[in-house]
Design a protein around this motif. Structure first.
Motif, PDB file in Angstrom:
ATOM      1  N   GLU A   3      44.495  20.843  40.593  1.00 49.53           N
ATOM      2  CA  GLU A   3      44.933  22.294  40.111  1.00 49.53           C
ATOM      3  C   GLU A   3      43.954  23.399  40.723  1.00 49.53           C
ATOM      4  O   GLU A   3      42.606  23.126  40.606  1.00 49.53           O
ATOM      5  CB  GLU A   3      45.092  22.479  38.664  1.00 49.53           C
ATOM      6  N   ARG A   4      44.564  24.479  41.123  1.00 48.22           N
ATOM      7  CA  ARG A   4      43.686  25.622  41.569  1.00 48.22           C
ATOM      8  C   ARG A   4      43.811  26.623  40.580  1.00 48.22           C
ATOM      9  O   ARG A   4      44.683  26.878  39.817  1.00 48.22           O
ATOM     10  CB  ARG A   4      44.122  26.221  42.929  1.00 48.22           C
ATOM     11  N   ILE A   5      42.791  27.564  40.485  1.00 41.70           N
ATOM     12  CA  ILE A   5      42.715  28.714  39.698  1.00 41.70           C
ATOM     13  C   ILE A   5      41.992  29.734  40.462  1.00 41.70           C
ATOM     14  O   ILE A   5      41.169  29.577  40.924  1.00 41.70           O
ATOM     15  CB  ILE A   5      41.812  28.328  38.380  1.00 41.70           C
ATOM     16  N   ALA A   6      42.812  31.052  40.389  1.00 42.20           N
ATOM     17  CA  ALA A   6      42.387  32.100  41.109  1.00 42.20           C
ATOM     18  C   ALA A   6      41.703  32.844  40.083  1.00 42.20           C
ATOM     19  O   ALA A   6      42.287  33.602  39.258  1.00 42.20           O
ATOM     20  CB  ALA A   6      43.655  32.841  41.629  1.00 42.20           C
ATOM     21  N   VAL A   7      40.421  33.306  40.292  1.00 38.55           N
ATOM     22  CA  VAL A   7      39.692  34.011  39.270  1.00 38.55           C
ATOM     23  C   VAL A   7      39.541  35.494  39.972  1.00 38.55           C
ATOM     24  O   VAL A   7      39.112  35.600  41.024  1.00 38.55           O
ATOM     25  CB  VAL A   7      38.389  33.446  39.086  1.00 38.55           C
ATOM     26  N   ILE A   8      39.904  36.308  39.183  1.00 35.81           N
ATOM     27  CA  ILE A   8      40.167  37.869  39.739  1.00 35.81           C
ATOM     28  C   ILE A   8      39.276  38.773  39.154  1.00 35.81           C
ATOM     29  O   ILE A   8      39.008  38.630  38.074  1.00 35.81           O
ATOM     30  CB  ILE A   8      41.546  38.139  39.600  1.00 35.81           C
ATOM     31  N   ASP A   9      38.727  39.707  39.930  1.00 28.12           N
ATOM     32  CA  ASP A   9      38.019  40.833  39.431  1.00 28.12           C
ATOM     33  C   ASP A   9      38.352  42.193  40.019  1.00 28.12           C
ATOM     34  O   ASP A   9      38.567  42.220  41.306  1.00 28.12           O
ATOM     35  CB  ASP A   9      36.466  40.637  39.399  1.00 28.12           C
ATOM     36  N   PHE A  10      38.550  43.171  39.218  1.00 29.44           N
ATOM     37  CA  PHE A  10      38.784  44.602  39.915  1.00 29.44           C
ATOM     38  C   PHE A  10      37.410  45.377  39.602  1.00 29.44           C
ATOM     39  O   PHE A  10      36.948  45.517  38.556  1.00 29.44           O
ATOM     40  CB  PHE A  10      40.089  45.219  39.312  1.00 29.44           C
ATOM     41  N   GLU A  11      37.398  46.246  40.624  1.00 30.53           N
ATOM     42  CA  GLU A  11      36.379  47.640  40.255  1.00 30.53           C
ATOM     43  C   GLU A  11      37.565  48.790  40.443  1.00 30.53           C
ATOM     44  O   GLU A  11      38.183  48.674  41.042  1.00 30.53           O
ATOM     45  CB  GLU A  11      35.416  47.773  41.272  1.00 30.53           C
ATOM     46  N   THR A  12      37.356  49.658  39.277  1.00 36.53           N
ATOM     47  CA  THR A  12      38.330  50.559  39.242  1.00 36.53           C
ATOM     48  C   THR A  12      37.741  52.050  38.980  1.00 36.53           C
ATOM     49  O   THR A  12      36.310  52.136  38.792  1.00 36.53           O
ATOM     50  CB  THR A  12      39.221  50.356  37.870  1.00 36.53           C
ATOM     51  N   ALA A  92      39.969  39.455  30.443  1.00 38.63           N
ATOM     52  CA  ALA A  92      41.421  39.366  31.294  1.00 38.63           C
ATOM     53  C   ALA A  92      42.298  40.581  30.952  1.00 38.63           C
ATOM     54  O   ALA A  92      43.288  40.973  31.560  1.00 38.63           O
ATOM     55  CB  ALA A  92      42.133  37.940  31.210  1.00 38.63           C
ATOM     56  N   ALA A  93      41.964  40.968  29.618  1.00 39.37           N
ATOM     57  CA  ALA A  93      42.737  42.223  29.061  1.00 39.37           C
ATOM     58  C   ALA A  93      42.602  43.460  29.913  1.00 39.37           C
ATOM     59  O   ALA A  93      43.513  44.198  30.184  1.00 39.37           O
ATOM     60  CB  ALA A  93      42.631  42.516  27.722  1.00 39.37           C
ATOM     61  N   PHE A  94      41.423  43.638  30.643  1.00 36.31           N
ATOM     62  CA  PHE A  94      41.311  44.714  31.616  1.00 36.31           C
ATOM     63  C   PHE A  94      41.877  44.579  32.929  1.00 36.31           C
ATOM     64  O   PHE A  94      42.578  45.084  33.521  1.00 36.31           O
ATOM     65  CB  PHE A  94      39.720  44.709  31.655  1.00 36.31           C
ATOM     66  N   ASP A 100      49.080  43.778  37.011  1.00 34.29           N
ATOM     67  CA  ASP A 100      50.406  43.987  36.650  1.00 34.29           C
ATOM     68  C   ASP A 100      50.603  45.419  36.977  1.00 34.29           C
ATOM     69  O   ASP A 100      51.763  45.653  37.522  1.00 34.29           O
ATOM     70  CB  ASP A 100      50.706  43.971  35.166  1.00 34.29           C
ATOM     71  N   ALA A 101      49.864  46.534  36.799  1.00 34.93           N
ATOM     72  CA  ALA A 101      50.328  47.996  37.181  1.00 34.93           C
ATOM     73  C   ALA A 101      50.774  48.102  38.554  1.00 34.93           C
ATOM     74  O   ALA A 101      51.490  48.789  39.060  1.00 34.93           O
ATOM     75  CB  ALA A 101      49.180  48.830  36.661  1.00 34.93           C
ATOM     76  N   ALA A 115      44.315  33.311  32.110  1.00 35.79           N
ATOM     77  CA  ALA A 115      43.265  32.578  31.079  1.00 35.79           C
ATOM     78  C   ALA A 115      41.945  33.751  31.222  1.00 35.79           C
ATOM     79  O   ALA A 115      41.910  34.562  32.136  1.00 35.79           O
ATOM     80  CB  ALA A 115      42.611  31.366  31.590  1.00 35.79           C
ATOM     81  N   CYS A 116      41.318  33.776  30.071  1.00 35.26           N
ATOM     82  CA  CYS A 116      40.194  34.661  29.891  1.00 35.26           C
ATOM     83  C   CYS A 116      38.840  34.058  29.802  1.00 35.26           C
ATOM     84  O   CYS A 116      38.687  33.490  28.693  1.00 35.26           O
ATOM     85  CB  CYS A 116      40.632  35.828  28.696  1.00 35.26           C
ATOM     86  N   SER A 117      38.028  34.038  30.624  1.00 33.42           N
ATOM     87  CA  SER A 117      36.688  33.557  30.401  1.00 33.42           C
ATOM     88  C   SER A 117      35.721  33.964  29.198  1.00 33.42           C
ATOM     89  O   SER A 117      34.757  33.300  28.441  1.00 33.42           O
ATOM     90  CB  SER A 117      35.760  33.311  31.650  1.00 33.42           C
ATOM     91  N   LEU A 118      35.990  35.380  28.855  1.00 32.58           N
ATOM     92  CA  LEU A 118      35.333  36.014  27.713  1.00 32.58           C
ATOM     93  C   LEU A 118      36.013  35.388  26.458  1.00 32.58           C
ATOM     94  O   LEU A 118      34.993  35.233  25.656  1.00 32.58           O
ATOM     95  CB  LEU A 118      35.674  37.474  27.898  1.00 32.58           C
ATOM     96  N   LEU A 119      37.223  35.364  26.148  1.00 30.69           N
ATOM     97  CA  LEU A 119      37.552  34.814  24.830  1.00 30.69           C
ATOM     98  C   LEU A 119      37.218  33.290  24.852  1.00 30.69           C
ATOM     99  O   LEU A 119      36.854  32.587  23.758  1.00 30.69           O
ATOM    100  CB  LEU A 119      39.067  34.916  25.056  1.00 30.69           C
TER     101      LEU A 119
END
Length: 201
Positions: A3-12, A92-94, A100-101, A115-119
């Protein structure tokens, strides 16, 4: 197939797209079989102003954003890069709101839950003095990946944290925690997680 997981981060430019904030940078680190196997990073121009506070925090200036590719181009490209690979982010809530937007503006939808690594870290490492990404990675002893609050460096930090948490579940509890398992685990209360893991020892 592993399985692959894509770990995503935004600066905004701010905290929420509902308040008019737009992304300035996106980073993705794809993990598979215990390591990072692919990366994506790009600044993007959404026509939004970067405040002095955000510039100081991220190092991303208005000039950098003005010279970056259009947001629609970058989001279309990163969506193709991720495809239908399951996703994860730290808080991930952020990040999921911006994902999505911005995809919504292109008439697209995400292919999987986040998935959320913080939770997950709150449930699996409750003894940690802080669950912010940089502090948690230093406490665990994971390597530095570069400047905090830059998208790819933060995505790589979250990817390493995810691999660490999956490793703990395997080594301590004989659990192969795929993305679906992680998504289920993060929805449980801390007490239920403790009971579940005690039962698996």
């Amino acid at each position: 197939m592993p399985e692959r997981i894509a770990v995503i981060d935004f600066e905004t430019t701010g905290m929420s797209p509902a308040q008019g904030a737009r992304p300035t940078e996106v980073g993705v680190a794809v993990i598979e079989e215990g390591r990072i196997v692919a990366r994506y990073q790009s600044l993007m121009n959404a026509g939004a102003w970067v405040s002095p506070f955000i510039e100081q925090l991220t190092g991303i200036s208005n000039a950098m954003v003005r010279g970056a590719p259009p947001v629609a181009e970058v989001m279309a490209e990163v969506a193709e890069f991720v495809g239908d690979v399951p996703m994860l982010a730290h808080n991930a809530a952020f990040d999921s709101k911006f994902w999505d937007a911005e995809l919504g503006l292109l008439g697209r939808r995400r292919a999987s839950d986040f998935a959320c690594s913080l939770l997950l870290s709150r449930r699996l490492l409750p003894e940690a003095p802080s669950h912010s990404l940089g502090n948690l990675n230093r406490w665990v002893g994971l390597p530095s990946t570069g400047r905090a609050h830059r998208a790819l460096a933060d995505a790589e930090m979250a990817a390493n944290l995810c691999l660490h948490l999956q490793g703990l579940l395997w080594e301590r509890h004989d659990i192969r925690a795929d993305h679906g398992y992680l998504c289920g685990l993060q929805k449980l209360s801390a007490a239920k997680v403790r009971a579940l893991l005690r039962a698996s020892v």
